[in-house]
Design a protein around this motif. Structure first.
Motif, short mmCIF file in Angstrom:
data_model
loop_
_atom_site.label_atom_id
_atom_site.label_comp_id
_atom_site.label_asym_id
_atom_site.label_seq_id
_atom_site.Cartn_x
_atom_site.Cartn_y
_atom_site.Cartn_z
N TYR A 96 0.82 -1.18 0.00
CA TYR A 96 0.00 0.00 0.00
C TYR A 96 0.87 1.25 0.00
N CYS A 97 0.37 2.26 -0.66
CA CYS A 97 0.94 3.59 -0.58
C CYS A 97 0.05 4.36 0.42
N ALA A 98 0.67 5.06 1.35
CA ALA A 98 -0.09 5.80 2.36
C ALA A 98 0.54 7.17 2.56
N ALA A 99 -0.27 8.14 2.96
CA ALA A 99 0.21 9.51 3.12
C ALA A 99 -0.29 10.13 4.42
N ARG A 100 0.49 11.09 4.93
CA ARG A 100 0.05 11.83 6.10
C ARG A 100 0.60 13.24 6.07
N ASP A 101 -0.13 14.16 6.65
CA ASP A 101 0.26 15.55 6.81
C ASP A 101 0.95 15.63 8.16
N ALA A 102 2.28 15.78 8.16
CA ALA A 102 3.02 15.67 9.42
C ALA A 102 4.31 16.47 9.34
N LEU A 103 5.13 16.33 10.40
CA LEU A 103 6.40 17.05 10.47
C LEU A 103 7.61 16.14 10.36
N PHE A 104 7.38 14.84 10.29
CA PHE A 104 8.51 13.93 10.17
C PHE A 104 8.07 12.63 9.52
N CYS A 105 9.05 11.96 8.96
CA CYS A 105 8.83 10.66 8.33
C CYS A 105 8.63 9.63 9.43
N SER A 106 7.77 8.66 9.21
CA SER A 106 7.55 7.63 10.21
C SER A 106 7.36 6.28 9.55
N LEU A 107 7.88 5.24 10.19
CA LEU A 107 7.65 3.87 9.73
C LEU A 107 6.59 3.18 10.60
N ASN A 108 5.77 3.97 11.26
CA ASN A 108 4.64 3.43 12.02
C ASN A 108 3.39 3.51 11.13
N PRO A 109 2.90 2.38 10.66
CA PRO A 109 1.74 2.40 9.74
C PRO A 109 0.50 3.05 10.34
N ASP A 110 0.37 3.00 11.65
CA ASP A 110 -0.83 3.53 12.30
C ASP A 110 -0.94 5.05 12.18
N LEU A 111 0.15 5.72 11.85
CA LEU A 111 0.14 7.17 11.78
C LEU A 111 -0.32 7.72 10.44
N TYR A 112 -0.54 6.84 9.47
CA TYR A 112 -0.89 7.30 8.13
C TYR A 112 -2.40 7.39 7.96
N THR A 113 -2.82 8.51 7.35
CA THR A 113 -4.23 8.84 7.28
C THR A 113 -4.88 8.38 5.97
N TYR A 114 -4.18 8.56 4.88
CA TYR A 114 -4.73 8.27 3.57
C TYR A 114 -4.04 7.05 2.98
N TRP A 115 -4.83 6.17 2.39
CA TRP A 115 -4.31 4.90 1.87
C TRP A 115 -4.84 4.65 0.47
N GLY A 116 -4.01 4.01 -0.35
CA GLY A 116 -4.46 3.53 -1.63
C GLY A 116 -5.12 2.17 -1.48
N GLN A 117 -5.51 1.58 -2.61
CA GLN A 117 -6.22 0.31 -2.57
C GLN A 117 -5.26 -0.89 -2.50
N GLY A 118 -3.99 -0.66 -2.76
CA GLY A 118 -3.00 -1.72 -2.66
C GLY A 118 -2.72 -2.41 -3.98
N THR A 119 -1.53 -2.99 -4.08
CA THR A 119 -1.14 -3.79 -5.24
C THR A 119 -0.40 -5.02 -4.73
N GLN A 120 -0.74 -6.17 -5.29
CA GLN A 120 -0.21 -7.44 -4.78
C GLN A 120 1.16 -7.74 -5.38
N VAL A 121 2.08 -8.14 -4.53
CA VAL A 121 3.40 -8.60 -4.96
C VAL A 121 3.55 -10.04 -4.49
N THR A 122 3.87 -10.92 -5.42
CA THR A 122 4.06 -12.33 -5.10
C THR A 122 5.43 -12.76 -5.62
N VAL A 123 6.25 -13.29 -4.72
CA VAL A 123 7.59 -13.73 -5.08
C VAL A 123 7.66 -15.25 -4.92
N ALA A 124 7.92 -15.92 -6.03
CA ALA A 124 7.97 -17.38 -6.01
C ALA A 124 9.40 -17.86 -5.76
N SER A 125 9.51 -18.95 -5.03
CA SER A 125 10.85 -19.49 -4.73
C SER A 125 11.35 -20.37 -5.84
#
Length: 125
Positions: A96-125
Motif C-alpha cells: 500500500y501507498c499511504a500519506a500523512r500531513d506531518a512534520l517527520f517521516c515515520s515507519l509506524n503504519p498507524d500514523l498514516y491517514t490516507y491509503w491507496g487500494q494496494g497492489t499485490q506482490v508475489t515472489v515465487a521461490s
C-alpha cells in the motif's frame, strides 16, 4: 481529499525486481509524507520506506528492506516509486501507498491517514 493509486505489482521469481508506482493527488500546501506499507496474510502491517513529498532529504527504510528497496519520486508526475530488487518469498504481500500531513517521516503504519487500494506482490521461490 488526498487520493492515492498504486500500480506495478505482480508475480516474480526470487531474486527478481519490481517497480511499484503511487500516483498521488490532493496534497494541500503543507508538509506531506508518503510511505510504502505492506501486509502479508496473518501478519502485521510493516512500513518499509517513507519519504517527504517533493523533497529528497528525508528517506527511511525498514531493516528488512534496507539495501534492496529504493523509494523515489517524480515531482512533475506527483508519483512516488518503490524499486524492489533481490526479492525473496517473504517479500510477498499486499503493498500500500499511504500519506500523512506531518512534520517527520515515520515507519509506524498507524500514523498514516490516507491509503491507496494496494497492489499485490508475489515472489515465487
Amino acid at each position: 481529499q488526498v487520493h492515492l493509486t498504486e500500480s506495478g505489482g505482480g508475480s516474480v521469481q526470487a531474486g527478481g525486481s519490481l517497480r511499484l508506482s503511487c500516483a498521488a493527488s490532493g496534497f494541500t500546501d503543507s508538509i506531506w509524507y508518503v510511505a510504502w506499507i505492506r501486509q502479508a496474510p496473518g501478519k502485521q502491517r510493516e512500513a518499509v520506506a517513507c519519504t517527504r513529498v517533493h523533497r529528497n532529504d528525508e528517506i527511511y527504510y525498514s531493516n528488512s528492506v534496507e539495501g534492496r528497496f529504493t523509494i523515489s519520486q517524480d515531482n512533475a508526475k506527483d508519483t512516488v516509486y518503490l524499486d524492489m530488487s533481490s526479492l525473496e518469498p517473504w517479500d510477498s504481500a499486499m503493498y500500500y501507498c499511504a500519506a500523512r500531513d506531518a512534520l517527520f517521516c515515520s515507519l509506524n503504519p498507524d500514523l498514516y491517514t490516507y491509503w491507496g487500494q494496494g497492489t499485490q506482490v508475489t515472489v515465487a521461490s
